[in-house]
Design a protein around this motif. Structure first.
Motif, PDB file in Angstrom:
ATOM      1  N   THR A 108      -9.263  -4.037  -3.584  1.00  0.00           N
ATOM      2  CA  THR A 108      -9.862  -3.055  -2.729  1.00  0.00           C
ATOM      3  C   THR A 108     -11.064  -3.405  -2.060  1.00  0.00           C
ATOM      4  O   THR A 108     -11.936  -3.926  -2.569  1.00  0.00           O
ATOM      5  CB  THR A 108     -10.414  -1.712  -3.591  1.00  0.00           C
ATOM      6  OG1 THR A 108      -9.157  -1.185  -4.259  1.00  0.00           O
ATOM      7  CG2 THR A 108     -10.948  -0.784  -2.794  1.00  0.00           C
ATOM      8  N   SER A 135      -1.339 -12.246   9.397  1.00  0.00           N
ATOM      9  CA  SER A 135      -2.603 -11.409   9.189  1.00  0.00           C
ATOM     10  C   SER A 135      -3.396 -12.368   8.242  1.00  0.00           C
ATOM     11  O   SER A 135      -4.530 -11.663   8.245  1.00  0.00           O
ATOM     12  CB  SER A 135      -1.954  -9.969   8.683  1.00  0.00           C
ATOM     13  OG  SER A 135      -1.307 -10.433   7.601  1.00  0.00           O
ATOM     14  N   SER A 140     -15.449  -1.302   3.308  1.00  0.00           N
ATOM     15  CA  SER A 140     -16.300  -1.447   4.689  1.00  0.00           C
ATOM     16  C   SER A 140     -17.729  -1.552   4.542  1.00  0.00           C
ATOM     17  O   SER A 140     -18.280  -0.986   3.634  1.00  0.00           O
ATOM     18  CB  SER A 140     -15.806  -0.625   5.641  1.00  0.00           C
ATOM     19  OG  SER A 140     -15.920   0.730   5.582  1.00  0.00           O
ATOM     20  N   THR A 153       0.868  -1.143  -0.060  1.00  0.00           N
ATOM     21  CA  THR A 153      -0.076  -0.053   0.049  1.00  0.00           C
ATOM     22  C   THR A 153       0.738   1.400   0.029  1.00  0.00           C
ATOM     23  O   THR A 153       2.001   1.201   0.466  1.00  0.00           O
ATOM     24  CB  THR A 153      -0.947   0.032   1.249  1.00  0.00           C
ATOM     25  OG1 THR A 153      -0.039  -0.127   2.439  1.00  0.00           O
ATOM     26  CG2 THR A 153      -1.854  -1.221   1.392  1.00  0.00           C
ATOM     27  N   LYS A 194       4.037   2.311   2.625  1.00  0.00           N
ATOM     28  CA  LYS A 194       4.523   0.981   3.153  1.00  0.00           C
ATOM     29  C   LYS A 194       5.333   0.191   2.735  1.00  0.00           C
ATOM     30  O   LYS A 194       5.273   0.032   1.285  1.00  0.00           O
ATOM     31  CB  LYS A 194       3.062   0.409   3.891  1.00  0.00           C
ATOM     32  CG  LYS A 194       2.252   1.104   4.774  1.00  0.00           C
ATOM     33  CD  LYS A 194       1.155  -0.005   5.375  1.00  0.00           C
ATOM     34  CE  LYS A 194       0.399   0.942   6.330  1.00  0.00           C
ATOM     35  NZ  LYS A 194      -0.754  -0.194   6.947  1.00  0.00           N
ATOM     36  N   LYS A 236     -10.890  -8.308   4.444  1.00  0.00           N
ATOM     37  CA  LYS A 236     -11.220  -7.057   5.411  1.00  0.00           C
ATOM     38  C   LYS A 236     -10.575  -5.846   4.442  1.00  0.00           C
ATOM     39  O   LYS A 236      -9.652  -5.766   3.872  1.00  0.00           O
ATOM     40  CB  LYS A 236     -10.130  -7.350   6.571  1.00  0.00           C
ATOM     41  CG  LYS A 236     -10.601  -8.532   7.296  1.00  0.00           C
ATOM     42  CD  LYS A 236      -9.659  -8.868   8.836  1.00  0.00           C
ATOM     43  CE  LYS A 236      -9.916  -9.885   9.247  1.00  0.00           C
ATOM     44  NZ  LYS A 236      -9.019 -10.251  10.586  1.00  0.00           N
ATOM     45  N   PRO A 237     -11.033  -4.456   5.059  1.00  0.00           N
ATOM     46  CA  PRO A 237     -10.525  -3.565   4.417  1.00  0.00           C
ATOM     47  C   PRO A 237      -9.061  -3.060   4.416  1.00  0.00           C
ATOM     48  O   PRO A 237      -8.418  -2.689   3.594  1.00  0.00           O
ATOM     49  CB  PRO A 237     -11.263  -2.206   5.376  1.00  0.00           C
ATOM     50  CG  PRO A 237     -12.388  -3.012   5.762  1.00  0.00           C
ATOM     51  CD  PRO A 237     -12.112  -4.337   6.023  1.00  0.00           C
ATOM     52  N   GLU A 238      -8.522  -3.684   5.445  1.00  0.00           N
ATOM     53  CA  GLU A 238      -6.771  -3.606   5.561  1.00  0.00           C
ATOM     54  C   GLU A 238      -6.319  -4.608   4.638  1.00  0.00           C
ATOM     55  O   GLU A 238      -4.876  -4.505   4.729  1.00  0.00           O
ATOM     56  CB  GLU A 238      -6.491  -3.912   7.030  1.00  0.00           C
ATOM     57  CG  GLU A 238      -6.953  -5.150   7.744  1.00  0.00           C
ATOM     58  CD  GLU A 238      -8.184  -4.991   8.614  1.00  0.00           C
ATOM     59  OE1 GLU A 238      -9.066  -4.063   8.309  1.00  0.00           O
ATOM     60  OE2 GLU A 238      -8.306  -5.384   9.664  1.00  0.00           O
ATOM     61  N   ASP A 239      -6.984  -5.458   3.788  1.00  0.00           N
ATOM     62  CA  ASP A 239      -6.124  -6.160   2.899  1.00  0.00           C
ATOM     63  C   ASP A 239      -6.322  -5.417   1.740  1.00  0.00           C
ATOM     64  O   ASP A 239      -5.574  -5.885   0.612  1.00  0.00           O
ATOM     65  CB  ASP A 239      -7.230  -7.422   2.595  1.00  0.00           C
ATOM     66  CG  ASP A 239      -7.209  -8.433   3.841  1.00  0.00           C
ATOM     67  OD1 ASP A 239      -8.481  -8.979   4.072  1.00  0.00           O
ATOM     68  OD2 ASP A 239      -6.206  -8.631   4.390  1.00  0.00           O
ATOM     69  N   THR A 240      -6.817  -4.396   1.446  1.00  0.00           N
ATOM     70  CA  THR A 240      -6.439  -3.275   0.487  1.00  0.00           C
ATOM     71  C   THR A 240      -5.318  -3.073   0.114  1.00  0.00           C
ATOM     72  O   THR A 240      -4.439  -2.778   1.083  1.00  0.00           O
ATOM     73  CB  THR A 240      -7.166  -1.968   0.546  1.00  0.00           C
ATOM     74  OG1 THR A 240      -8.953  -2.217   0.583  1.00  0.00           O
ATOM     75  CG2 THR A 240      -7.109  -1.247  -0.580  1.00  0.00           C
ATOM     76  N   ALA A 241      -4.854  -3.374  -1.328  1.00  0.00           N
ATOM     77  CA  ALA A 241      -3.442  -3.144  -1.542  1.00  0.00           C
ATOM     78  C   ALA A 241      -3.232  -3.672  -2.976  1.00  0.00           C
ATOM     79  O   ALA A 241      -4.118  -4.024  -3.736  1.00  0.00           O
ATOM     80  CB  ALA A 241      -2.290  -4.247  -0.646  1.00  0.00           C
TER      81      ALA A 241
END
Length: 115
Positions: A112, A62, A115, A40, A43, A86-91
């Motif tokens: 993407t 994760s 949520s 992302t 990061k 999950k939204p945090e898997d967006t990358a």
């Protein structure tokens, strides 16, 4: 020279699933370590899942229990089945092969998760 082409990314709601594919230009996955990475903006790229030449998988903490890496040697394709997203898997997800001392990368595919 190994060429890798990813596909299967897209937009999905949280809790949904996607399957990424990585097609190789040659029979490579059974004789190399191959895996999926994601990145992302701002990061570092992180390892998501990896499979040894012998077929042993490893996963980032994760994604354990949600993602599954697999391969079809006849189709020269590596897969990443992603469930319970999950939204945090967006990358941007990229396929990687380590072979003969060289790292080969695909162009990446955007995932993407809303949520």
């Amino acid at each position: 020279q190994v060429q890798l082409v990813e596909s299967g990314g897209g937009l999905v709601q949280a809790g949904g699933s996607l399957r990424l594919s990585c097609a190789a230009s040659t029979t490579i996955f059974s004789i190399s370590t191959a895996g999926w990475f994601r990145q992302t903006p701002g990061k570092q790229r992180e390892l998501v899942a990896r499979m040894s030449s012998g077929g042993t998988p490893n996963y980032a903490d994760s994604v354990k229990g949600r993602f599954t890496i697999s391969r079809d040697t006849a189709k020269k394709t590596l897969y990443l089945q992603m469930n319970s997203l999950k939204p945090e898997d967006t990358a941007v997800y990229s396929c990687n092969v380590l072979f003969g001392g060289f790292n080969y990368w695909g162009q990446g595919t955007q995932v993407t998760v809303s949520s």
